[in-house]
Design an enzyme around this catalytic site. Sequence first.
Site, PDB file in Angstrom:
ATOM      1  N   CYS A  74      41.235  33.062  31.811  1.00  0.00           N
ATOM      2  CA  CYS A  74      42.234  32.067  31.422  1.00  0.00           C
ATOM      3  C   CYS A  74      43.575  32.734  31.147  1.00  0.00           C
ATOM      4  O   CYS A  74      43.630  33.865  30.686  1.00  0.00           O
ATOM      5  CB  CYS A  74      41.792  31.352  30.161  1.00  0.00           C
ATOM      6  SG  CYS A  74      40.155  30.648  30.268  1.00  0.00           S
ATOM      7  N   ARG A 111      44.869  36.069  37.739  1.00  0.00           N
ATOM      8  CA  ARG A 111      43.751  36.289  36.816  1.00  0.00           C
ATOM      9  C   ARG A 111      42.506  35.521  37.240  1.00  0.00           C
ATOM     10  O   ARG A 111      41.407  35.812  36.761  1.00  0.00           O
ATOM     11  CB  ARG A 111      44.149  35.847  35.399  1.00  0.00           C
ATOM     12  CG  ARG A 111      45.221  36.709  34.780  1.00  0.00           C
ATOM     13  CD  ARG A 111      45.775  36.083  33.525  1.00  0.00           C
ATOM     14  NE  ARG A 111      44.861  36.116  32.402  1.00  0.00           N
ATOM     15  CZ  ARG A 111      44.947  36.971  31.385  1.00  0.00           C
ATOM     16  NH1 ARG A 111      45.897  37.876  31.371  1.00  0.00           N
ATOM     17  NH2 ARG A 111      44.096  36.922  30.390  1.00  0.00           N
ATOM     18  N   TRP A 122      39.549  29.198  33.197  1.00  0.00           N
ATOM     19  CA  TRP A 122      38.389  29.704  33.923  1.00  0.00           C
ATOM     20  C   TRP A 122      37.191  29.260  33.084  1.00  0.00           C
ATOM     21  O   TRP A 122      36.989  29.749  31.975  1.00  0.00           O
ATOM     22  CB  TRP A 122      38.464  31.223  34.019  1.00  0.00           C
ATOM     23  CG  TRP A 122      37.454  31.849  34.912  1.00  0.00           C
ATOM     24  CD1 TRP A 122      37.545  32.030  36.262  1.00  0.00           C
ATOM     25  CD2 TRP A 122      36.199  32.410  34.528  1.00  0.00           C
ATOM     26  NE1 TRP A 122      36.433  32.666  36.730  1.00  0.00           N
ATOM     27  CE2 TRP A 122      35.588  32.908  35.687  1.00  0.00           C
ATOM     28  CE3 TRP A 122      35.525  32.539  33.312  1.00  0.00           C
ATOM     29  CZ2 TRP A 122      34.336  33.532  35.679  1.00  0.00           C
ATOM     30  CZ3 TRP A 122      34.274  33.152  33.301  1.00  0.00           C
ATOM     31  CH2 TRP A 122      33.701  33.638  34.478  1.00  0.00           C
ATOM     32  N   ASN A 176      42.554  30.844  24.815  1.00  0.00           N
ATOM     33  CA  ASN A 176      41.727  31.806  25.556  1.00  0.00           C
ATOM     34  C   ASN A 176      40.716  32.385  24.588  1.00  0.00           C
ATOM     35  O   ASN A 176      41.064  32.657  23.435  1.00  0.00           O
ATOM     36  CB  ASN A 176      42.570  32.977  26.067  1.00  0.00           C
ATOM     37  CG  ASN A 176      43.394  32.609  27.276  1.00  0.00           C
ATOM     38  OD1 ASN A 176      43.351  31.484  27.753  1.00  0.00           O
ATOM     39  ND2 ASN A 176      44.170  33.577  27.764  1.00  0.00           N
ATOM     40  N   GLY A 177      39.510  32.617  25.065  1.00  0.00           N
ATOM     41  CA  GLY A 177      38.493  33.221  24.201  1.00  0.00           C
ATOM     42  C   GLY A 177      37.333  32.248  23.998  1.00  0.00           C
ATOM     43  O   GLY A 177      37.217  31.244  24.711  1.00  0.00           O
ATOM     44  N   GLU A 209      30.354  50.564  45.598  1.00  0.00           N
ATOM     45  CA  GLU A 209      31.647  49.871  45.516  1.00  0.00           C
ATOM     46  C   GLU A 209      31.938  49.127  46.833  1.00  0.00           C
ATOM     47  O   GLU A 209      32.458  48.009  46.813  1.00  0.00           O
ATOM     48  CB  GLU A 209      32.752  50.897  45.191  1.00  0.00           C
ATOM     49  CG  GLU A 209      34.172  50.392  45.313  1.00  0.00           C
ATOM     50  CD  GLU A 209      34.586  49.321  44.303  1.00  0.00           C
ATOM     51  OE1 GLU A 209      33.756  48.947  43.443  1.00  0.00           O
ATOM     52  OE2 GLU A 209      35.724  48.837  44.406  1.00  0.00           O
ATOM     53  N   LYS A 267      32.639  45.189  47.034  1.00  0.00           N
ATOM     54  CA  LYS A 267      33.860  44.630  47.640  1.00  0.00           C
ATOM     55  C   LYS A 267      33.485  43.538  48.642  1.00  0.00           C
ATOM     56  O   LYS A 267      34.096  42.479  48.661  1.00  0.00           O
ATOM     57  CB  LYS A 267      34.683  45.715  48.367  1.00  0.00           C
ATOM     58  CG  LYS A 267      35.463  46.663  47.491  1.00  0.00           C
ATOM     59  CD  LYS A 267      36.780  46.119  46.973  1.00  0.00           C
ATOM     60  CE  LYS A 267      36.666  45.526  45.617  1.00  0.00           C
ATOM     61  NZ  LYS A 267      36.449  46.332  44.470  1.00  0.00           N
ATOM     62  N   GLU A 323      32.012  40.375  46.732  1.00  0.00           N
ATOM     63  CA  GLU A 323      32.892  39.554  45.898  1.00  0.00           C
ATOM     64  C   GLU A 323      33.971  38.842  46.690  1.00  0.00           C
ATOM     65  O   GLU A 323      34.401  37.764  46.302  1.00  0.00           O
ATOM     66  CB  GLU A 323      33.493  40.363  44.744  1.00  0.00           C
ATOM     67  CG  GLU A 323      34.418  41.463  45.143  1.00  0.00           C
ATOM     68  CD  GLU A 323      34.925  42.271  43.947  1.00  0.00           C
ATOM     69  OE1 GLU A 323      35.017  41.728  42.845  1.00  0.00           O
ATOM     70  OE2 GLU A 323      35.233  43.452  44.135  1.00  0.00           O
ATOM     71  N   HIS A 339      12.238  53.977  50.133  1.00  0.00           N
ATOM     72  CA  HIS A 339      11.474  53.546  48.962  1.00  0.00           C
ATOM     73  C   HIS A 339      11.597  52.037  48.759  1.00  0.00           C
ATOM     74  O   HIS A 339      11.360  51.544  47.663  1.00  0.00           O
ATOM     75  CB  HIS A 339      11.949  54.304  47.722  1.00  0.00           C
ATOM     76  CG  HIS A 339      11.749  55.784  47.847  1.00  0.00           C
ATOM     77  ND1 HIS A 339      10.544  56.387  47.591  1.00  0.00           N
ATOM     78  CD2 HIS A 339      12.589  56.765  48.267  1.00  0.00           C
ATOM     79  CE1 HIS A 339      10.648  57.691  47.813  1.00  0.00           C
ATOM     80  NE2 HIS A 339      11.885  57.942  48.235  1.00  0.00           N
ATOM     81  N   LYS A 344      40.288  37.972  37.121  1.00  0.00           N
ATOM     82  CA  LYS A 344      40.823  39.334  37.167  1.00  0.00           C
ATOM     83  C   LYS A 344      40.492  40.111  35.897  1.00  0.00           C
ATOM     84  O   LYS A 344      40.044  41.242  35.958  1.00  0.00           O
ATOM     85  CB  LYS A 344      42.342  39.284  37.385  1.00  0.00           C
ATOM     86  CG  LYS A 344      42.995  40.663  37.487  1.00  0.00           C
ATOM     87  CD  LYS A 344      42.581  41.376  38.746  1.00  0.00           C
ATOM     88  CE  LYS A 344      43.067  42.787  38.843  1.00  0.00           C
ATOM     89  NZ  LYS A 344      42.269  43.584  39.787  1.00  0.00           N
TER      90      LYS A 344
HETATM   91  C1  F6R Z   1      35.758  44.399  41.249  1.00  0.00           C
HETATM   92  C2  F6R Z   1      36.419  44.139  40.007  1.00  0.00           C
HETATM   93  C3  F6R Z   1      35.612  44.078  38.754  1.00  0.00           C
HETATM   94  C4  F6R Z   1      36.286  44.916  37.669  1.00  0.00           C
HETATM   95  C5  F6R Z   1      35.541  44.777  36.329  1.00  0.00           C
HETATM   96  C6  F6R Z   1      36.160  45.630  35.248  1.00  0.00           C
HETATM   97  O1  F6R Z   1      36.643  44.433  42.305  1.00  0.00           O
HETATM   98  O2  F6R Z   1      37.605  43.984  39.982  1.00  0.00           O
HETATM   99  O3  F6R Z   1      34.307  44.489  38.961  1.00  0.00           O
HETATM  100  O4  F6R Z   1      36.309  46.236  38.100  1.00  0.00           O
HETATM  101  O5  F6R Z   1      35.560  43.436  35.927  1.00  0.00           O
HETATM  102  O6  F6R Z   1      37.494  45.279  35.043  1.00  0.00           O
HETATM  103  P1  F6R Z   1      38.486  46.232  34.266  1.00  0.00           P
HETATM  104  O7  F6R Z   1      38.674  47.454  35.085  1.00  0.00           O
HETATM  105  O8  F6R Z   1      39.745  45.438  34.113  1.00  0.00           O
HETATM  106  O9  F6R Z   1      37.837  46.542  32.954  1.00  0.00           O
END
Ligand code: F6R
Length: 607
Positions: A2, A27, A73, A99-100, A480, A484, A487, A503, A602
Amino acid sequence: MCGIVGYIGPRQAVTVLMQGLKQLEYRGYDSSGVSILNSGSIKTFKKIGKLHNLESIVPESSKAKSGIGHTRWATHGKVTDVNAHPHTNKSGKISLVHNGIIDNYVILKEELEAKGYEFISETDSEVLVHLIDSYLKDDPKEAVRKALKRVDGTYGIAVLFSDYPDQLIGARNGSPLIVGVGEGEMFLGSDATAFVGMSKQAIYLDDGDMVVLTSKSYKTYNRHNAEVEKELEDVKIDSTETKKGEFPHFFLKEIHEQPEAIRRAIVGRLLPEFGTAKLGGLNLEKRDFFDIKRIHIIAMGSAYYAGMVAANTIETLARIPAQVFDASELRYSNPIVDKETLFLAVSQSGETADTILAVKEIQNKGGIVLGVVNSVGSTLARLTHGGMYIHAGQEVSVASTKAFSNQITVMTLFALVLGRMKDVPLSRGKELIEQISTLPEKVEETLKCASQIEEIANKYKNSQSLLFLARGINYPIALEGALKVKEVSYLHAEGFSAGGLKHGPLALVCPETPSVFIITEGEYFEKMIGNIQEVKARNGKAIIVTTSNDKRLIDLADEYVKIPEIDEILSPLLTIIPMQFFSYYISLALGRDIDQPRNLAKSVTTE
Ligand code: F6R
């Protein structure tokens, strides 16, 4: 997650709020809304979906000079217009964005309902506006303060009162809130991006703080209701970073920004003559590191995988046992904290609730935590003992790219510093510094694989699932790479250690499920060739990303992607590039919402 924006000043509030919400779009959100205050009355507009839905219902011009806005969100309650913020009290005289999470909202709601308050949304946030209403006599600040004293949980709030049109009130506890200080105007933002380009200076509220804004002044109070002075800081976000420029998506722009981002991470930090680095903000003396017997890295998501790479580098160079922990698990695991363990908390946003709460748990037990953070002035940056800024610049795309690379870069420097204090000789240190200084050029060269990866992505876009396989320091890159793809494209993808293939995961191999192999010319080379053969023998397709020209790879590959050669310890910074492009182009081919994938945010500010 949010986002909050607030404004009081001479400009048309609705324009400022809509611009602020646009700047907060990155975000991730599923609905949005604004309240504006004009001639003693508050008008509220809210809509599910993207901001253009809200744009279509807000007045194009309005005389309102103050207001609040929100991108939601969903956590408590579905994505509906009613659940979107702002929430207003029955008389419509108070409007609030939050927010929260309010942990005790059920009890508070029952109490308020017993007093005759009616709830129209399913959110926890709505209790706040009625609670403030229940305490409002003649001082809005007092009403907010009394209401917040009743609340368990986290909040960043902005509140508008129609009977007090020259005031805007904000408060934070566990969810960030920043005041933008302009000339004759004030802003509120859940992060400074909300008012970037509109205000050059800001004050960062701490947990428990409240702020009362007028267009010309701000007064801040701590949790004991004492007025406190706050330092006025420059807003360091460059407004070009929040624009896509020539790129169709921030995700692609940020992939291309990596050479420059890495340059920023290393500039002024390399000591070529001594084959080591200097990291200014650690707030620890080098001699303190002699007592460190282990390093525990705490992070989530991509930052967790960057932490895995760093753990490998630290163990290789410094021979100090290093391990990565999922922050959301660590927090509740009664972690063992002692003097000999150094904790590193890695986070792009510096606002990830899981990571922050794990850090607080460790600090409460007396542990020392250093931050590896991108967002300057963020909660984590302020909470930790010291640390290293990664200087990636603002990352707007929800899926992390350049921050991931810079986390690895900076932690590699940290590993080298430790390594040089232990077994790494000057000659090896110098060699590594030399290679690190060429990283921006090597990454630039690697970016040239874009069009080849686009072709491959188009060819495999209808895959049932994708496997990502690697060993050693590139194993986290396989994880990773799979994250990517998942997501952004919503295709199923999994990363495995190539050694783990037989395995279990080998059962997934079939012509419709291609395997992406990451192979460097190091320790694991021959073993990886064996793993490719296992896949090929089962009619699996092999997409090979490699630093090697070995003919066997060329013969085995269905797709062969050659990237520049580099010291294996730095190779993740190159091998990640084709993974990022693969995710981008496959998502593009499938028509996905690349910068704001569904269901994701984000900065994940709730547990
Ligand atoms: C993946 C992604 C998330 C963040 C995770 C941690 O592309 O963006 O997995 O890496 O939510 O976020 P931060 O780094 O902001 O603590």
